[in-house]
Design a protein around this motif. Structure first.
Motif, mmCIF file in Angstrom:
data_model
loop_
_atom_site.group_PDB
_atom_site.id
_atom_site.type_symbol
_atom_site.label_atom_id
_atom_site.label_comp_id
_atom_site.label_asym_id
_atom_site.label_seq_id
_atom_site.Cartn_x
_atom_site.Cartn_y
_atom_site.Cartn_z
ATOM 1 N N LEU A 140 -110.726 4.746 -3.289
ATOM 2 C CA LEU A 140 -109.503 4.452 -4.028
ATOM 3 C C LEU A 140 -108.409 4.003 -3.066
ATOM 4 O O LEU A 140 -107.722 2.994 -3.313
ATOM 5 C CB LEU A 140 -109.072 5.705 -4.790
ATOM 6 N N ARG A 141 -108.236 4.731 -1.973
ATOM 7 C CA ARG A 141 -107.211 4.356 -0.990
ATOM 8 C C ARG A 141 -107.523 2.998 -0.354
ATOM 9 O O ARG A 141 -106.612 2.216 -0.065
ATOM 10 C CB ARG A 141 -107.110 5.440 0.089
ATOM 11 N N ARG A 142 -108.798 2.717 -0.158
ATOM 12 C CA ARG A 142 -109.178 1.424 0.435
ATOM 13 C C ARG A 142 -108.809 0.277 -0.507
ATOM 14 O O ARG A 142 -108.299 -0.764 -0.060
ATOM 15 C CB ARG A 142 -110.676 1.403 0.729
ATOM 16 N N HIS A 143 -109.052 0.455 -1.790
ATOM 17 C CA HIS A 143 -108.692 -0.586 -2.760
ATOM 18 C C HIS A 143 -107.189 -0.823 -2.773
ATOM 19 O O HIS A 143 -106.731 -1.972 -2.851
ATOM 20 C CB HIS A 143 -109.163 -0.191 -4.161
ATOM 21 N N VAL A 144 -106.406 0.248 -2.690
ATOM 22 C CA VAL A 144 -104.954 0.109 -2.687
ATOM 23 C C VAL A 144 -104.497 -0.626 -1.435
ATOM 24 O O VAL A 144 -103.637 -1.512 -1.491
ATOM 25 C CB VAL A 144 -104.274 1.486 -2.795
ATOM 26 N N GLU A 145 -105.082 -0.290 -0.300
ATOM 27 C CA GLU A 145 -104.726 -0.963 0.958
ATOM 28 C C GLU A 145 -105.084 -2.446 0.889
ATOM 29 O O GLU A 145 -104.288 -3.314 1.293
ATOM 30 C CB GLU A 145 -105.447 -0.292 2.126
ATOM 31 N N ASP A 146 -106.267 -2.743 0.389
ATOM 32 C CA ASP A 146 -106.681 -4.145 0.245
ATOM 33 C C ASP A 146 -105.726 -4.899 -0.677
ATOM 34 O O ASP A 146 -105.369 -6.060 -0.415
ATOM 35 C CB ASP A 146 -108.099 -4.232 -0.321
ATOM 36 N N ALA A 147 -105.323 -4.251 -1.764
ATOM 37 C CA ALA A 147 -104.429 -4.884 -2.726
ATOM 38 C C ALA A 147 -103.074 -5.205 -2.094
ATOM 39 O O ALA A 147 -102.538 -6.310 -2.256
ATOM 40 C CB ALA A 147 -104.242 -3.979 -3.947
ATOM 41 N N THR A 148 -102.522 -4.248 -1.367
ATOM 42 C CA THR A 148 -101.210 -4.476 -0.755
ATOM 43 C C THR A 148 -101.284 -5.537 0.348
ATOM 44 O O THR A 148 -100.339 -6.308 0.533
ATOM 45 C CB THR A 148 -100.625 -3.169 -0.200
ATOM 46 N N GLN A 149 -102.402 -5.604 1.050
ATOM 47 C CA GLN A 149 -102.566 -6.634 2.071
ATOM 48 C C GLN A 149 -102.570 -8.036 1.457
ATOM 49 O O GLN A 149 -102.078 -8.991 2.065
ATOM 50 C CB GLN A 149 -103.849 -6.401 2.867
ATOM 51 N N LEU A 150 -103.110 -8.168 0.271
ATOM 52 C CA LEU A 150 -103.119 -9.468 -0.418
ATOM 53 C C LEU A 150 -101.703 -9.958 -0.705
ATOM 54 O O LEU A 150 -101.457 -11.166 -0.813
ATOM 55 C CB LEU A 150 -103.915 -9.370 -1.720
ATOM 56 N N LEU A 151 -100.761 -9.020 -0.814
ATOM 57 C CA LEU A 151 -99.375 -9.384 -1.118
ATOM 58 C C LEU A 151 -98.543 -9.677 0.127
ATOM 59 O O LEU A 151 -97.387 -10.088 0.005
ATOM 60 C CB LEU A 151 -98.711 -8.239 -1.903
ATOM 61 N N ALA A 152 -99.120 -9.471 1.299
ATOM 62 C CA ALA A 152 -98.360 -9.617 2.552
ATOM 63 C C ALA A 152 -97.632 -10.953 2.678
ATOM 64 O O ALA A 152 -96.484 -10.987 3.152
ATOM 65 C CB ALA A 152 -99.282 -9.385 3.746
ATOM 66 N N PRO A 153 -98.238 -12.085 2.274
ATOM 67 C CA PRO A 153 -97.529 -13.365 2.427
ATOM 68 C C PRO A 153 -96.211 -13.445 1.653
ATOM 69 O O PRO A 153 -95.359 -14.286 1.981
ATOM 70 C CB PRO A 153 -98.541 -14.390 1.873
ATOM 71 N N TYR A 154 -96.012 -12.605 0.652
ATOM 72 C CA TYR A 154 -94.793 -12.663 -0.156
ATOM 73 C C TYR A 154 -93.691 -11.751 0.374
ATOM 74 O O TYR A 154 -92.568 -11.788 -0.133
ATOM 75 C CB TYR A 154 -95.106 -12.293 -1.614
ATOM 76 N N GLY A 155 -94.016 -10.936 1.368
ATOM 77 C CA GLY A 155 -93.011 -10.072 1.973
ATOM 78 C C GLY A 155 -92.389 -9.097 1.003
ATOM 79 O O GLY A 155 -93.036 -8.603 0.078
ATOM 80 N N ASP A 156 -91.086 -8.857 1.175
ATOM 81 C CA ASP A 156 -90.381 -7.872 0.354
ATOM 82 C C ASP A 156 -90.305 -8.272 -1.109
ATOM 83 O O ASP A 156 -90.074 -7.415 -1.973
ATOM 84 C CB ASP A 156 -88.967 -7.649 0.899
ATOM 85 N N ALA A 157 -90.480 -9.550 -1.409
ATOM 86 C CA ALA A 157 -90.426 -9.997 -2.801
ATOM 87 C C ALA A 157 -91.516 -9.343 -3.643
ATOM 88 O O ALA A 157 -91.385 -9.230 -4.866
ATOM 89 C CB ALA A 157 -90.550 -11.522 -2.872
ATOM 90 N N ALA A 158 -92.591 -8.908 -2.984
ATOM 91 C CA ALA A 158 -93.716 -8.296 -3.699
ATOM 92 C C ALA A 158 -93.671 -6.773 -3.670
ATOM 93 O O ALA A 158 -94.664 -6.117 -3.986
ATOM 94 C CB ALA A 158 -95.034 -8.793 -3.101
ATOM 95 N N ALA A 159 -92.524 -6.203 -3.332
ATOM 96 C CA ALA A 159 -92.429 -4.742 -3.193
ATOM 97 C C ALA A 159 -92.796 -4.014 -4.484
ATOM 98 O O ALA A 159 -93.472 -2.978 -4.455
ATOM 99 C CB ALA A 159 -91.013 -4.357 -2.753
ATOM 100 N N THR A 160 -92.385 -4.549 -5.616
ATOM 101 C CA THR A 160 -92.682 -3.875 -6.882
ATOM 102 C C THR A 160 -94.168 -3.918 -7.190
ATOM 103 O O THR A 160 -94.748 -2.917 -7.645
ATOM 104 C CB THR A 160 -91.876 -4.497 -8.036
#
Length: 304
Positions: free
Chosen positions: A271-291
């Motif tokens: 479960l934690r791995r999926h969450v980490e993978d998901a947040t990494q996918l958002l990295a290019p958007y920076g703080d705009a993807a915080a939500t």
């Protein structure tokens, strides 16, 4: 790149109120053009099925994904409302005696208990159909090409190769327990497909690039897997009062889950791995993807 828990919860609740206000209006007594009548018992059952609590996570993902890429919020709310109609239809039908045979949903009597089985079937059928009406309607301010793309993506996510197909696999799993690949396939269809659509829809609403669409689709796939893992963990660690529905039913019916197959410790790590993978996918958007990043954590940490 993360919103504070308080800010996230406030945003989630605000979106839920907006979606519920829209759904209440869509399911009002007032007829739409070319409708002949709205039978009151059916309309009431649909209203009960949809406005029966819930976090409105799927519409939230539609809205936040669209806003991330510059999409129109009004259009996103309507697409989110359509998606919620599909989700709620699936719950109505899943709860039927021929399916999962549940008496409680979100702590309240299920539709076939509050009304009757025939009305519950028709309510589900009508919610499914209404979802495509909502997207196609003139009130959804999007280009026709975008509407067609959304309707196609939603149909593929909800039908034979998506959610409905996943429910068929879930029923079959009571007789023949699937292996790990089979469980992942089942869950990706039954639960994950609509969550994937919710994220991809934001890119379609915004008219974003193919790369953005693929990235948000992948994000949706990851949090869909996380959502189901969290659900399976709650099924063995929580209780009916907290969950608002019966727990432990998958185990009692012999259905295969990753928790049952690999154990709680493995499932929590996955479960934690999926969450980490998901947040990494958002990295290019920076703080705009915080939500959206906070949503991935919320999916994993929720208690019901």
């Amino acid at each position: 790149m993360n919103a504070s828990p308080a800010a996230f919860e406030a945003r989630l609740k605000t979106n839920a109120r907006e979606i519920e206000t829209l759904l209440d209006a869509l399911l009002s007594k007032g007829m739409r053009e070319d409708e002949i009548a709205r039978p009151e018992i059916l309309r009431t059952a649909m209203h009960y099925a949809v406005l029966n609590g819930g976090k409105r996570l799927r519409p939230f993902l539609v809205v936040e994904s669209a806003l991330l890429l510059g999409g129109d919020k009004g259009a996103a709310l309507r697409v989110g409302a359509a998606l919620e109609c599909i989700h709620c239809y699936s719950l109505v039908h899943d709860d039927l005696p021929a399916m999962d045979d549940d008496d409680l949903r979100r702590g309240k009597p299920t539709v076939h208990i509050a009304f009757d089985e025939a009305t519950a079937i028709l309510a589900g059928d009508s919610l499914l159909t209404y979802a495509f009406d909502i997207i196609a309607a003139d009130e959804t301010k999007l280009p026709d090409q975008s509407k067609v793309a959304l309707i196609l993506a939603l149909a593929r996510s909800a039908g034979l190769g998506g959610m409905a197909g996943g429910q068929a696999l879930d029923l079959a799993a009571e007789e023949n327990t699937p292996d790990e690949y089979g469980i992942v396939t089942l869950q990706s269809m039954k639960t994950g497909a609509l969550i994937r659509f919710a994220c991809e829809a934001g890119a379609l609403i915004a008219g974003a690039s193919t790369d953005d669409r693929k990235r948000l689709r992948a994000f949706g796939e990851k949090i869909g897997l996380a959502f189901q893992l969290a659900d399976d963990l709650l099924d063995v660690t929580s209780d009916a009062t907290t969950m608002g529905k019966a727990t432990g039913k998958d185990i009692s019916r012999g259905k295969g889950t990753l928790v049952a197959l690999r154990g709680i410790e493995w499932a929590e790590a996955e479960l934690r791995r999926h969450v980490e993978d998901a947040t990494q996918l958002l990295a290019p958007y920076g703080d705009a993807a915080a939500t959206l990043a906070a949503t991935a954590h919320f999916v994993a940490d929720r208690k019901n």
